[in-house]
Write an enzyme that holds these catalytic residues in place. Structure first.
Site, PDB file in Angstrom:
ATOM      1  N   GLY A 104       2.202   9.456  -5.085  1.00 47.87           N
ATOM      2  CA  GLY A 104       3.562   9.525  -4.564  1.00 47.87           C
ATOM      3  C   GLY A 104       4.207  10.853  -4.920  1.00 47.87           C
ATOM      4  O   GLY A 104       3.971  11.872  -4.268  1.00 47.87           O
ATOM      5  N   GLY A 105       5.012  10.844  -5.959  1.00 47.25           N
ATOM      6  CA  GLY A 105       5.805  12.019  -6.334  1.00 47.25           C
ATOM      7  C   GLY A 105       5.011  13.314  -6.393  1.00 47.25           C
ATOM      8  O   GLY A 105       5.455  14.357  -5.886  1.00 47.25           O
TER       9      GLY A 105
ATOM     10  N   ASN B 245       1.310   9.896  -0.472  1.00 48.73           N
ATOM     11  CA  ASN B 245       2.331   9.055   0.134  1.00 48.73           C
ATOM     12  C   ASN B 245       3.675   9.749  -0.070  1.00 48.73           C
ATOM     13  O   ASN B 245       4.245   9.701  -1.158  1.00 48.73           O
ATOM     14  CB  ASN B 245       2.312   7.676  -0.543  1.00 48.73           C
ATOM     15  N   TRP B 246       4.155  10.398   0.976  1.00 47.67           N
ATOM     16  CA  TRP B 246       5.395  11.184   0.841  1.00 47.67           C
ATOM     17  C   TRP B 246       6.620  10.285   0.742  1.00 47.67           C
ATOM     18  O   TRP B 246       7.712  10.762   0.438  1.00 47.67           O
ATOM     19  CB  TRP B 246       5.549  12.134   2.030  1.00 47.67           C
ATOM     20  N   LYS B 247       6.452   9.007   1.064  1.00 40.59           N
ATOM     21  CA  LYS B 247       7.600   8.082   1.088  1.00 40.59           C
ATOM     22  C   LYS B 247       8.705   8.676   1.973  1.00 40.59           C
ATOM     23  O   LYS B 247       8.395   9.364   2.938  1.00 40.59           O
ATOM     24  CB  LYS B 247       8.077   7.785  -0.342  1.00 40.59           C
TER      25      LYS B 247
ATOM     26  N   HIS C 255       2.349  -1.623   0.692  1.00 36.71           N
ATOM     27  CA  HIS C 255       2.866  -0.883  -0.462  1.00 36.71           C
ATOM     28  C   HIS C 255       3.895  -1.757  -1.188  1.00 36.71           C
ATOM     29  O   HIS C 255       4.652  -2.502  -0.553  1.00 36.71           O
ATOM     30  CB  HIS C 255       3.501   0.429  -0.011  1.00 36.71           C
TER      31      HIS C 255
ATOM     32  N   SER D  14       2.118   6.985 -10.828  1.00 34.05           N
ATOM     33  CA  SER D  14       2.341   8.109 -11.737  1.00 34.05           C
ATOM     34  C   SER D  14       1.083   8.933 -12.015  1.00 34.05           C
ATOM     35  O   SER D  14       0.877   9.394 -13.143  1.00 34.05           O
ATOM     36  CB  SER D  14       2.982   7.625 -13.050  1.00 34.05           C
TER      37      SER D  14
ATOM     38  N   GLU E 164      -2.139  -0.511  -7.431  1.00 34.00           N
ATOM     39  CA  GLU E 164      -0.911   0.161  -7.854  1.00 34.00           C
ATOM     40  C   GLU E 164      -0.057  -0.797  -8.679  1.00 34.00           C
ATOM     41  O   GLU E 164       0.738  -1.571  -8.110  1.00 34.00           O
ATOM     42  CB  GLU E 164      -0.106   0.614  -6.630  1.00 34.00           C
TER      43      GLU E 164
ATOM     44  N   GLY F  57       6.279   5.569  -9.813  1.00 36.91           N
ATOM     45  CA  GLY F  57       7.497   6.378  -9.910  1.00 36.91           C
ATOM     46  C   GLY F  57       8.171   6.305 -11.268  1.00 36.91           C
ATOM     47  O   GLY F  57       9.312   6.737 -11.420  1.00 36.91           O
TER      48      GLY F  57
ATOM     49  N   GLU G 101       6.665  -1.156  -2.367  1.00 36.64           N
ATOM     50  CA  GLU G 101       8.056  -0.986  -1.916  1.00 36.64           C
ATOM     51  C   GLU G 101       8.313  -1.796  -0.648  1.00 36.64           C
ATOM     52  O   GLU G 101       9.404  -2.328  -0.448  1.00 36.64           O
ATOM     53  CB  GLU G 101       8.353   0.515  -1.714  1.00 36.64           C
TER      54      GLU G 101
HETATM   55  P1  PGA Z   1       4.013   7.644  -7.708  1.00 35.94           P
HETATM   56  O1  PGA Z   1       3.898   6.679  -6.435  1.00 35.94           O
HETATM   57  O2  PGA Z   1       2.759   8.515  -7.707  1.00 35.94           O
HETATM   58  O3  PGA Z   1       5.268   8.456  -7.471  1.00 35.94           O
HETATM   59  O4  PGA Z   1       4.090   6.786  -8.927  1.00 35.94           O
HETATM   60  C1  PGA Z   1       2.677   6.112  -6.060  1.00 35.94           C
HETATM   61  C2  PGA Z   1       2.868   5.235  -4.853  1.00 35.94           C
HETATM   62  O5  PGA Z   1       3.913   4.576  -4.765  1.00 35.94           O
HETATM   63  O6  PGA Z   1       2.007   5.189  -3.963  1.00 35.94           O
END
Ligand code: PGA
Length: 253
Positions: A233-234, A9-11, A95, A212, A167, A173, A97
Site C-alpha cells: 500500500g503506502g 495498491n495505490w488505494k 481487500h 506495512s 493481509e 497502514g 477496506e
Molecule cells: P500498507 O497497505 O502497505 O499501506 O500497509 C497494504 C494494503 O492495504 O494492501
C-alpha cells in the site's frame, strides 16, 4: 517454481500528474525484466492512462475492485470486462477496506473472485484477521472461512494462476508488519488448505504478504518459504521504496 509477484495498491491516492511522475520513475529505474511480476493498481479513473504509460513495459496493470455482476443497472460499479477492456490483467478482490468499510461479505467477495476469473482476470484474493481475532487465537478460523467460500464457489482450479494475499488487518497502514514467522505460519496454513483440495495447484499458487511492507522489511518477509511477494500500500507510492521491495522479491521458490 513460483514466480513472485509484487503489487502496488495505490488505494485512493494520486492524480494524473502524480501518477505520471511515479510511473516514469518506476520505468526509469526498474530492471528491464524484473525477476518478480510487478502490478500497479491505480484508482479506476486512472487505469486507462496508466495502461498507456505502461505500454511496452514489463509492468502490469490491475484494478482495486470489481463488480460481481456482468453488466446492467449497478450504478457506480465497474465490471471485469471493463477492466479487461482498458488493459488490466489483475484485480484485487476482498481487500479488508472493502470488507470492513463497505460491508462486503465473504459471499460477495467470492462472487467478485468468480466474476474476475470468468473474464480472464487474475484475482488477487485478500484474506486476513483483525487484531481481536488474532488475540483470541482465531486467525486460522477467519482465514480458512474467507478462503473456503471462494474455493467452494470457484474450485481450487481457479487459483491455477491466482494470487492469495494474506493481509492481517492490524498490519495494514499501521507501520506494524507481521513478523516474518507470523506471516509464514499463516501462508503455510493457506497453502495446506488449498492442498487439501489440489496439491498441484497449492504448490503453484502465489501467496503474498501485505501490511506495512517497506524497503527495510521486505527482504526478510519474502525470504520465508511460503511468502511469494507482497501487496504493497503506502510504500507503493514512493518509487524508490517500491523498487527496493520489487528487487527483494526475486527470483522465486
Ligand atoms: P500498507 O497497505 O502497505 O499501506 O500497509 C497494504 C494494503 O492495504 O494492501
Amino acid at each position: 517454481m513460483r514466480r513472485p509477484i509484487v503489487a502496488g495498491n495505490w488505494k485512493m491516492h494520486g492524480s494524473r500528474s502524480e501518477n505520471a511522475r511515479l510511473v516514469e520513475d518506476l520505468l526509469a529505474h526498474s530492471a528491464a525484466a524484473p525477476a518478480a511480476t510487478c502490478v500497479l493498481c491505480p484508482p479506476f479513473v486512472y487505469l486507462q492512462e496508466v495502461a498507456r504509460l505502461l505500454r511496452d513495459s514489463a509492468l502490469s496493470l490491475g484494478g482495486q475492485d470489481v463488480c460481481a455482476d456482468v453488466q446492467g443497472a449497478f450504478t457506480g460499479e465497474v465490471s471485469a470486462a471493463m477492466l479487461k477492456d482498458v488493459g488490466c490483467e489483475y484485480v484485487i478482490v476482498g481487500h479488508s477496506e472493502r470488507r470492513l468499510l463497505y460491508r462486503e461479505s465473504d459471499q460477495m467477495v467470492a462472487r467478485k473472485f468468480a466474476a474476475a476469473h470468468a473474464r480472464g482476470l487474475i484475482p488477487i484474493l485478500c484474506v486476513g484477521e483483525q487484531l481481536a481475532d488474532r488475540d483470541a487465537g482465531r486467525t486460522q478460523e477467519i482465514v480458512a472461512r474467507q478462503l473456503e467460500v471462494v474455493l467452494e464457489l470457484s474450485g481450487a482450479g481457479a487459483l491455477e494462476h491466482g494470487v492469495v494475499a494474506y493481509e492481517p488487518v492490524w498490519a495494514i497502514g499501521t507501520g506494524r508488519n507481521a513478523a516474518p514467522e507470523q506471516a509464514q505460519d499463516v501462508h503455510a496454513f493457506i497453502r495446506a488448505r488449498i492442498a487439501a483440495r489440489d496439491a498441484r495447484i497449492a504448490a503453484a499458487t502465489r501467496i503474498v504478504y501485505g501490511g506495512s511492507v517497506k524497503a527495510g522489511n521486505a527482504a526478510e518477509l519474502f525470504a520465508m518459504p511460503d511468502v511469494d511477494g507482497g501487496l504493497i500500500g503506502g510504500a507503493s507510492l514512493k518509487a524508490d521504496e517500491f523498487l527496493t521491495i520489487l528487487a527483494a522479491a526475486g527470483p522465486g521458490k
